[in-house]
Design a protein around this motif. Structure first.
Motif, PDB file in Angstrom:
ATOM      1  N   ALA A  99      41.004  46.521  38.692  1.00  0.00           N
ATOM      2  CA  ALA A  99      40.485  46.648  40.261  1.00  0.00           C
ATOM      3  C   ALA A  99      40.857  46.772  41.370  1.00  0.00           C
ATOM      4  N   ALA A 100      41.953  45.130  41.064  1.00  0.00           N
ATOM      5  CA  ALA A 100      43.039  45.053  41.760  1.00  0.00           C
ATOM      6  C   ALA A 100      44.005  45.566  41.551  1.00  0.00           C
ATOM      7  N   TYR A 101      44.086  45.724  40.269  1.00  0.00           N
ATOM      8  CA  TYR A 101      45.214  46.417  39.797  1.00  0.00           C
ATOM      9  C   TYR A 101      45.292  48.059  40.359  1.00  0.00           C
ATOM     10  N   ASN A 102      44.000  48.247  39.892  1.00  0.00           N
ATOM     11  CA  ASN A 102      43.955  50.109  40.494  1.00  0.00           C
ATOM     12  C   ASN A 102      43.794  50.225  41.874  1.00  0.00           C
ATOM     13  N   LEU A 103      43.552  49.273  42.324  1.00  0.00           N
ATOM     14  CA  LEU A 103      43.877  49.326  43.717  1.00  0.00           C
ATOM     15  C   LEU A 103      44.654  49.438  44.521  1.00  0.00           C
ATOM     16  N   GLY A 104      46.728  48.759  43.837  1.00  0.00           N
ATOM     17  CA  GLY A 104      47.062  48.263  43.857  1.00  0.00           C
ATOM     18  C   GLY A 104      48.241  49.668  43.936  1.00  0.00           C
ATOM     19  N   ALA A 109      52.047  53.911  47.399  1.00  0.00           N
ATOM     20  CA  ALA A 109      52.606  55.484  48.057  1.00  0.00           C
ATOM     21  C   ALA A 109      52.855  55.516  49.230  1.00  0.00           C
ATOM     22  N   ARG A 110      51.522  55.018  49.629  1.00  0.00           N
ATOM     23  CA  ARG A 110      51.364  54.790  51.399  1.00  0.00           C
ATOM     24  C   ARG A 110      51.254  52.892  52.153  1.00  0.00           C
ATOM     25  N   GLU A 111      51.326  52.238  51.038  1.00  0.00           N
ATOM     26  CA  GLU A 111      51.475  51.124  51.825  1.00  0.00           C
ATOM     27  C   GLU A 111      51.786  50.123  50.823  1.00  0.00           C
ATOM     28  N   PRO A 112      53.046  49.842  50.462  1.00  0.00           N
ATOM     29  CA  PRO A 112      53.622  49.102  49.472  1.00  0.00           C
ATOM     30  C   PRO A 112      53.218  47.648  49.648  1.00  0.00           C
ATOM     31  N   ALA A 113      52.915  47.068  50.887  1.00  0.00           N
ATOM     32  CA  ALA A 113      53.570  46.064  50.907  1.00  0.00           C
ATOM     33  C   ALA A 113      51.882  44.977  50.420  1.00  0.00           C
ATOM     34  N   GLU A 114      50.771  46.306  51.037  1.00  0.00           N
ATOM     35  CA  GLU A 114      49.162  45.872  50.532  1.00  0.00           C
ATOM     36  C   GLU A 114      49.489  45.887  49.054  1.00  0.00           C
ATOM     37  N   PHE A 119      48.799  44.044  43.205  1.00  0.00           N
ATOM     38  CA  PHE A 119      48.796  43.631  42.179  1.00  0.00           C
ATOM     39  C   PHE A 119      49.184  42.107  41.410  1.00  0.00           C
ATOM     40  N   ARG A 120      50.043  40.719  42.875  1.00  0.00           N
ATOM     41  CA  ARG A 120      49.564  39.619  42.882  1.00  0.00           C
ATOM     42  C   ARG A 120      47.723  39.318  42.598  1.00  0.00           C
ATOM     43  N   ARG A 134      52.318  42.543  36.377  1.00  0.00           N
ATOM     44  CA  ARG A 134      53.522  42.367  36.748  1.00  0.00           C
ATOM     45  C   ARG A 134      53.847  43.063  36.288  1.00  0.00           C
ATOM     46  N   GLU A 135      54.029  44.041  35.614  1.00  0.00           N
ATOM     47  CA  GLU A 135      55.266  44.608  35.421  1.00  0.00           C
ATOM     48  C   GLU A 135      55.812  45.752  37.090  1.00  0.00           C
ATOM     49  N   ARG A 136      54.298  46.127  37.592  1.00  0.00           N
ATOM     50  CA  ARG A 136      54.576  46.776  38.988  1.00  0.00           C
ATOM     51  C   ARG A 136      55.063  45.749  39.694  1.00  0.00           C
ATOM     52  N   LEU A 137      54.882  44.535  39.869  1.00  0.00           N
ATOM     53  CA  LEU A 137      55.992  44.019  41.184  1.00  0.00           C
ATOM     54  C   LEU A 137      56.884  43.422  41.168  1.00  0.00           C
TER      55      LEU A 137
END
Length: 142
Positions: A99-104, A109-114, A119-120, A134-137
């Protein structure tokens, strides 16, 4: 209800999907939220998206975070990003890595920091979605 749910699992393992679905539905109607999740997943595998969404919704409303994650996927595939975001946020806050990954992904695109923060959290939670997060980070850090 729990015993009927367990019978459904056994029947499913034996490939007796129709009987398993009947057991899951009976147990779910008796309030066994794990059975609602199992029925939702079984119906999704069969291509019954409406039935899957119904039973995943029952399980998610009862607090099952795996159901919320799966229902979020269905909602996102249907183009309902607001519903998907709410479902994934609830499940991610409960520690579900996928869920955290999907949310990331949704927020990237709109909230890269969030998105990076989610992703973390996915990486920290481990399990499904953690390696992808981990790959996205790593890509965000470049």
């Amino acid at each position: 209800a729990a015993t009927v749910h367990e019978l459904g699992i056994t029947l499913s393992d034996l490939g007796r999907e129709d009987e398993a679905a009947a057991c899951f539905e009976r147990a779910a109607r008796d309030g066994e939220r794990r059975a609602a999740l199992a029925l939702g997943w079984l119906l999704e595998e069969r291509g019954d998206r409406d039935g899957a969404a119904q039973w995943l919704g029952v399980a998610a409303d009862a607090g099952n975070l795996y159901a919320a994650t799966s229902l979020g996927i269905l909602r996102a595939e249907d183009g309902d990003e607001a519903s998907a975001e709410a479902l994934w946020r609830r499940a991610a806050e409960g520690g579900i890595a996928l869920a955290a990954y999907n949310l990331g992904l949704l927020l990237q695109a709109r909230e890269p920091a969030e998105a990076a923060a989610w992703f973390r959290r996915a990486v920290d939670a481990g399990g499904a979605g953690a390696d992808e997060a981990r790959e996205r980070l790593a890509a965000l850090d470049q």
